[in-house]
Enzyme design. Structure first.
Site, short mmCIF file in Angstrom:
data_model
loop_
_atom_site.label_atom_id
_atom_site.label_comp_id
_atom_site.label_asym_id
_atom_site.label_seq_id
_atom_site.Cartn_x
_atom_site.Cartn_y
_atom_site.Cartn_z
N HIS A 261 0.86 -1.19 0.00
CA HIS A 261 0.00 0.00 0.00
C HIS A 261 0.89 1.23 0.00
O HIS A 261 1.93 1.24 0.64
CB HIS A 261 -0.90 0.00 1.24
N ASP A 315 -7.82 -5.45 0.12
CA ASP A 315 -8.30 -6.38 -0.91
C ASP A 315 -7.93 -7.83 -0.64
O ASP A 315 -8.40 -8.72 -1.34
CB ASP A 315 -7.75 -5.97 -2.28
#
Ligand code: CMC
Length: 379
Positions: A261, A315
């Site tokens: 991320h 996710d």
């Protein structure tokens, strides 16, 4: 104004001043309007959270009732939207269908001044109300079936599962799905929100704003990663294959979906909560064999890439939750969109409240003073 250093992907460059959400990527903290995501996941509902994000504070009982009532009332789709959907190819991706339908809403609702509070209120309600109906309708219509009409006696999440699966939803499943929506509702200036803000800054209509954000969310480096995670778990196939798979990816410098991320350098707090939700579903409906592969993957990646701050993102576990809820893989990203529309609308409202059109600059690296060569003289 001094020239800024060029940062690919605008890494670390503030694009706006906002009071909607906050992320501390080193401590794994996410807050919506100052309230921790863990607390909202536990105590709030998606619609209450959407209200909080968009209107800036928790609603009173009456305000929440009115908001929920308005959204129930606007869930149905115009038959012309349904007719348009009938023409979509059944092999088309549901995100493309959703983007088209979101943009098409702008054809039906006349454009009004952006300083008209009723226009803002109407757009918020219509988009939150109709996007789930569009996603569920496309799922059925691509197989040649009629869409299921929304049911007024069911709340937001339960009604969506009912329209999607054509049966009474299990109440634990509906509550868990509602929490998933809350977790995905907002996340500072991610790619799709930035896209929404750029579009909003031209003062176009909110349906165009949401359509542009849906298109951006669809990409595999953003919302599309949740589908790719399931494909990857399928490809890995067994717990024994995890280590060689990761070693090969590390060696080829390939991206492992659902990990990494721009902001979080620890495990994403939403991944933590989603993992717990997956376990609750497994306890009631049976364990998913992919979960053991996922656990091993997290462990091996922690070992191999943890030093780079690569940990599970939102996710990674969401797909396992959705699989257990009986949701087809290609609807995972549209479900992300159902939730994120709350964040997009909050940023749209914030953007038009104090607008300046986005118009960044560039560092030109091409040639100058080139001659024009007529086509007949070109090789
Ligand atoms: N697998 C393997 N290595 C990774 C990964 C990954 N998923 N993510 C980052 N790295 C490595 C990367 O190779 C780089 O190493 P080095 O410094 O040796 O070159 C280092 O970590 C930093 O990565 P980066 O490319 O600077 O990270 P970024 O901020 O540009 O990209 C990202 C962020 C989310 C696009 C990226 O982590 C990625 O591609 N992840 C996989 C796709 C994914 O799961 N996307 C969902 C993101 S979260 C929810 C959402 O936005 O929808």
């Amino acid at each position: 104004m001094t020239a800024c250093e060029y940062r690919p992907g605008l890494e670390g460059i503030p694009a706006t001043q906002s009071s909607i959400s906050y992320v501390d990527g080193h401590q794994g903290i996410l807050e919506y309007r100052g309230i921790r995501i863990d607390e909202l996941a536990q105590k709030s509902t998606f619609l209450e959270t959407a209200y909080l994000l968009i209107w800036g504070g928790l609603p009173s009982k009456q305000e929440l009732n009115d908001f929920q009532h308005e959204i129930r009332y606007h869930r149905r789709l115009k038959y012309r939207i349904r007719d348009m959907m009938k023409c979509f190819p059944e092999s088309g991706h549901p995100m493309d269908a959703l983007q088209s339908c979101a943009a098409a809403l702008g054809l039906f609702y006349s454009k009004r001044a952006l300083d008209d509070p009723t226009y803002i209120q109407d757009a918020v309600v219509r988009l939150l109300a109709k996007i789930p109906t569009m996603v569920a309708a496309f799922k059925l219509m691509r197989k040649g079936n009629d869409p299921v009409q929304p049911r007024d006696d069911l709340d937001y999440a339960a009604n969506f599962l009912y329209m999607l699966n054509e049966r009474e939803p299990d109440m634990l499943a509906a509550r868990i799905f509602d929490i998933c929506l809350t977790l995905h509702a907002e996340h500072t200036i991610n790619a799709s929100t930035f896209s929404a803000m750029v579009t909003a800054s031209t003062l176009t209509d909110p349906y165009a704003v949401v359509a542009s954000a849906v298109g951006t969310l669809a990409g595999p480096l953003h919302g599309g990663a949740n589908e790719e995670v399931i494909a990857m778990l399928e490809e890995i196939g067994s717990v024994e294959n995890v280590r060689p798979y990761v070693e090969d990816c590390v060696q080829r410098k390939a991206r492992i979906m659902g990990f990494g991320h721009r902001v979080y350098k620890v495990k994403d707090p939403r991944a933590q909560i989603l993992q717990g939700l997956a376990e609750q579903l497994f306890a009631k409906f049976g364990r998913d064999a992919y979960y053991d592969i996922a656990l091993e993957l997290e462990e091996v990646i922690n070992e191999k890439l943890g030093h780079k701050g690569v940990y599970p993102n939102v996710d990674f576990y969401s797909g396992l939750v959705y699989r257990k809820l009986g949701i087809p893989t290609d609807l995972f990203t549209p479900i992300f969109a159902i939730a994120r529309v709350a964040g997009w609308l909050a940023h749209w409202k914030e953007q038009i409240g104090e607008n300046r059109i986005f118009r960044p600059t560039q560092i030109y690296q091409g040639p100058h003073e080139q001659p024009y060569i007529p086509v007949s003289e070109r090789p």
